[in-house]
Motif scaffolding. Sequence first.
Motif, mmCIF file in Angstrom:
data_model
loop_
_atom_site.group_PDB
_atom_site.id
_atom_site.type_symbol
_atom_site.label_atom_id
_atom_site.label_comp_id
_atom_site.label_asym_id
_atom_site.label_seq_id
_atom_site.Cartn_x
_atom_site.Cartn_y
_atom_site.Cartn_z
ATOM 1 N N GLY A 238 0.763 -1.232 0.000
ATOM 2 C CA GLY A 238 0.000 0.000 0.000
ATOM 3 C C GLY A 238 0.796 1.285 0.000
ATOM 4 N N PHE A 239 2.117 1.209 0.109
ATOM 5 C CA PHE A 239 2.931 2.424 0.159
ATOM 6 C C PHE A 239 3.347 2.791 -1.262
ATOM 7 C CE2 PHE A 239 3.258 0.420 4.286
ATOM 8 C CZ PHE A 239 3.075 1.476 5.166
ATOM 9 N N ILE A 240 2.411 3.373 -1.990
ATOM 10 C CA ILE A 240 2.621 3.580 -3.426
ATOM 11 C C ILE A 240 3.555 4.739 -3.709
ATOM 12 C CG2 ILE A 240 0.401 2.572 -4.014
ATOM 13 C CD1 ILE A 240 -0.728 5.378 -4.339
ATOM 14 N N LYS A 241 3.845 5.575 -2.703
ATOM 15 C CA LYS A 241 4.723 6.727 -2.916
ATOM 16 C C LYS A 241 6.018 6.609 -2.133
ATOM 17 C CE LYS A 241 0.999 9.895 -4.124
ATOM 18 N NZ LYS A 241 0.401 11.224 -3.914
ATOM 19 N N VAL A 242 6.393 5.383 -1.801
ATOM 20 C CA VAL A 242 7.631 5.166 -1.070
ATOM 21 C C VAL A 242 8.825 5.640 -1.903
ATOM 22 C CG1 VAL A 242 7.946 2.833 -1.969
ATOM 23 C CG2 VAL A 242 8.972 3.456 0.215
ATOM 24 N N LYS A 243 9.842 6.148 -1.231
ATOM 25 C CA LYS A 243 11.082 6.531 -1.888
ATOM 26 C C LYS A 243 12.240 5.850 -1.169
ATOM 27 C CE LYS A 243 9.525 11.053 -3.576
ATOM 28 N NZ LYS A 243 9.761 12.526 -3.547
ATOM 29 N N VAL A 244 13.013 5.106 -1.933
ATOM 30 C CA VAL A 244 14.206 4.447 -1.396
ATOM 31 C C VAL A 244 15.408 5.097 -2.071
ATOM 32 C CG1 VAL A 244 15.409 2.280 -1.009
ATOM 33 C CG2 VAL A 244 12.911 2.304 -1.108
ATOM 34 N N GLU A 245 16.203 5.796 -1.297
ATOM 35 C CA GLU A 245 17.335 6.524 -1.856
ATOM 36 C C GLU A 245 18.499 5.585 -2.143
ATOM 37 O OE1 GLU A 245 18.381 9.761 0.668
ATOM 38 O OE2 GLU A 245 16.328 10.547 0.806
ATOM 39 N N ASP A 246 19.441 6.079 -2.958
ATOM 40 C CA ASP A 246 20.640 5.296 -3.228
ATOM 41 C C ASP A 246 21.371 5.029 -1.916
ATOM 42 O OD1 ASP A 246 20.157 5.274 -5.915
ATOM 43 O OD2 ASP A 246 21.386 7.038 -6.338
ATOM 44 N N PRO A 247 21.819 3.803 -1.708
ATOM 45 C CA PRO A 247 22.445 3.458 -0.429
ATOM 46 C C PRO A 247 23.784 4.169 -0.232
ATOM 47 C CG PRO A 247 22.679 1.657 -1.992
ATOM 48 C CD PRO A 247 21.772 2.667 -2.636
ATOM 49 N N ARG A 248 24.115 4.424 1.014
ATOM 50 C CA ARG A 248 25.420 4.979 1.351
ATOM 51 C C ARG A 248 26.315 3.813 1.761
ATOM 52 N NH1 ARG A 248 25.206 9.139 5.997
ATOM 53 N NH2 ARG A 248 25.281 7.274 7.318
ATOM 54 N N VAL A 249 27.420 3.643 1.056
ATOM 55 C CA VAL A 249 28.344 2.535 1.302
ATOM 56 C C VAL A 249 29.656 3.096 1.826
ATOM 57 C CG1 VAL A 249 29.545 0.564 0.294
ATOM 58 C CG2 VAL A 249 27.270 1.185 -0.543
ATOM 59 N N GLU A 250 30.056 2.682 3.014
ATOM 60 C CA GLU A 250 31.295 3.128 3.634
ATOM 61 C C GLU A 250 32.207 1.919 3.849
ATOM 62 O OE1 GLU A 250 30.364 6.555 6.657
ATOM 63 O OE2 GLU A 250 28.788 5.021 6.802
ATOM 64 N N GLU A 254 40.989 -0.427 7.307
ATOM 65 C CA GLU A 254 41.767 -1.000 8.403
ATOM 66 C C GLU A 254 41.027 -2.150 9.073
ATOM 67 O OE1 GLU A 254 42.927 2.011 11.121
ATOM 68 O OE2 GLU A 254 44.188 3.082 9.670
ATOM 69 N N LEU A 255 39.741 -1.957 9.329
ATOM 70 C CA LEU A 255 38.963 -3.014 9.992
ATOM 71 C C LEU A 255 38.389 -4.020 8.988
ATOM 72 C CD1 LEU A 255 36.993 -0.866 12.605
ATOM 73 C CD2 LEU A 255 39.036 -2.265 12.979
ATOM 74 N N ARG A 256 38.555 -3.733 7.684
ATOM 75 C CA ARG A 256 38.055 -4.597 6.616
ATOM 76 C C ARG A 256 36.541 -4.832 6.772
ATOM 77 N NH1 ARG A 256 40.142 -9.663 6.741
ATOM 78 N NH2 ARG A 256 41.137 -9.475 8.754
ATOM 79 N N ARG A 257 35.821 -3.740 6.898
ATOM 80 C CA ARG A 257 34.380 -3.794 7.071
ATOM 81 C C ARG A 257 33.684 -2.835 6.096
ATOM 82 N NH1 ARG A 257 33.375 -3.836 13.660
ATOM 83 N NH2 ARG A 257 34.418 -5.841 14.079
ATOM 84 N N ILE A 258 32.474 -3.240 5.730
ATOM 85 C CA ILE A 258 31.642 -2.400 4.875
ATOM 86 C C ILE A 258 30.348 -2.103 5.618
ATOM 87 C CG2 ILE A 258 30.358 -2.265 2.698
ATOM 88 C CD1 ILE A 258 32.423 -4.083 1.456
ATOM 89 N N TYR A 259 30.010 -0.811 5.664
ATOM 90 C CA TYR A 259 28.779 -0.387 6.313
ATOM 91 C C TYR A 259 27.843 0.157 5.241
ATOM 92 C CZ TYR A 259 32.092 -0.410 10.206
ATOM 93 O OH TYR A 259 33.058 -0.769 11.112
#
Length: 759
Positions: A238-250, A254-259
């Motif tokens: 039912g959420f016909i006007k939802v907006k999903v923005e481009d994801p932020r990838v960090e 050093e810690l070898r992690r992706i957020y």
Amino acid sequence: MPAVFCLLLTAYFLLYSVRAEAVDLARPIVHISIKGNERVHESTIRYYISLKEGDLYSPSKVRNDIKRIYDLGYFDDIKVDLEEEASGLTVTYLIKEKPFIKDVKIKGNKEIENFEIKKKLSLKKGIHFKSHFVQKDIDSIKKLYQEKGFYFASVDVSTKNVENNQVDIEFKINEGKKVYVTDIAFVGNKYFDERAIKKQVDTQEKGAFSWFTSSGTYKKEILKTDILKLESMYHDNGFIKVKVEDPRVEIDKELRRIYITIFLNEGDQYRVGSVHIEGDEVYSEKELMGVFNLKEDDIFNRSQLSRDIFTITDMYSQKGYAFADVIPNIKTDEDLKKVDIDIKIDKGRKVYIGKINIFGNEKTRDNVIRREFRLQEGSLFDSSKVRRSRERINNLGFFDEVNFEQKSRREEDMIDLDVKVTERSTGSLSAGAGYSSVENAILFAQISQSNLFGKGYKLAFNTQLSSIRKDYEIDFTEPRLFDRELLAGLSLFNTERNYFSYLSKNNGGSVRLGKSLGEYTWGNISYRYELVNINIRNRDVASSFLLSQEGDRTTSSIAPSVTRDTRDDYFNPQKGSRQYLNGEYAGGPLGGVINYYKLVGEDSWYYPLWWNLVFMVHGKIGYADGHGGKDLPLFERFFLGGPESLRGFNFNDVGPRDAAGQSIGGRSLLLLNTEFLYPFTRYVRGVVFYDRGNVYGKEGDISKTTSNDFDIGNMRHAWGFGVRFFSPIGPISFAWGFKLDQQKGESPSEFHFTIGRAF
């Protein structure tokens, strides 16, 4: 590179024009030669030279020739030399080839094998070296490593010139450390919690089993797809006007992690307002509303709307309106948060089948395929009959692939059907071995051809040998007698079966005829004549009933049957059902010394589930008795236990037994089989099952059953798992069954191996 080449080409012709002044260009060309080519054949180069012997020299033609030859990508330099001789002009094309790649070496890689990397390269051993491919290959290797989670991998390339204008290429890789997605956060979600959203996306956080499942790997393309999945999930709620923005990838090196952080603006939830569908002379509004699943005040679901539109479109295509256009008009009421749906239908004109073209059938005759069609050239188009035709052709078992392509001839109100098949091997000569806890070693061999002479005839010789049986059978079937929906068949058999308490030897044959009774239903009738020899193994402990069965007998029987089969694929069903009803009558006016009758009914259903799982339930019921004052013979009684009935048991574990504890069969049976099937590949399926059943009778020891004809409360049961392979000789199954009601003297489990049909 093209710009540099054009500058060089222009400079060459400016310099060359000075020299050409001393040559009489009015004289004809008497000879064209090519020099310097080593690996590119001269005929290849001449193909791109427009200048011909006898022509006058043309600078523009030469210029175009050089460009065309250079564009082949095999050459570093091309020059033209012009000489004047007594008879005319000689034009020489001086070629300098690019070096040939002698070897490609990969160094520094540990996580990815050489062959996997080389598949991604454009620079390969045995082709000309093209410098512009170097960066392309570097990027390809980096992308491959990023797909595996190595985001900081670097690649250096070096080349080494070797003899004969060849070059060695070395890719030196520094893989770096693997980087994992450790945290996926969602901002702005209110209706769905984070756990529900994470189930919808393929990008997952690193877990304890990431080494096995590859969870935690970041792939840009998959994350883009995840955004679309999230939008679809909200649209379906039912959420016909939802907006999903481009994801932020960090990325933390050093810690070898992706957020990963995904921002959402859900908007308001909308429900269905009014629904109106305009009917016509084909379907009334009431009929169309009956198949439209979105109802007033339901939560609006975009995917359900698409499915409903497809259903209506398909309904019209079944009536010949192949180009029907179902147009939804959506209006939103911002105050009430409602979506009004108004659907109009432009059915267009009726469409007919034009030509039916068949491709790829090198062995199978056209008529064998055409007789499976549910529509013919010139008939009204019907999408359901097109789908059914494809199912029937696929169920022949002659093809690995069956593809239908519809080609519109809209101006003529026609659709041509192109049927493209890929034939599989239908003949086999095979042998093998297996093992069963009851039969011990099992040897089998088969010579078969299921598409004899390309006419669909089936001919097979089968033999199976083990410690308790020797089976030999030859069978011939004509599935379409006189190219009509009639079946004819003949079988000859010689079997020997050790039931421990007695040995049964059977020799005989049968003939059968069948006729189609409908789209999914066949009727058959068969006649069987058989000589049976029963030899009691241990006369000292045998019951009077067993002793009465000893000796030679002849059986003359007739067996009518009806089969209804709506499975979508006989060999790997995902949905549909199969019902089978069989009656058999022996003796009396048919002759022979055995008098009995037998009734058997079977029902199987297949249901598609999530994750490609299929649930199957199969039931069987049977009853038999003698007539004319004679008892039901031992060898026509019902037995259960084994890979094709009650798994986890052998036939001595189920039903009435003699004094020695050996099964003597029963007059009636009940059987229930349930399975969850998972397709690992098209030809390999895993199976988890639960079986329940029993055989009932009055003779012998009935401590493991009851004298009632049918007793649902008295049934043996087991569970287990197995693997099923679909081979050219038929299904091959391995199964391990575990008793859930193990009794004294029984093994806790049974291993089963079989070749033949499933339920």
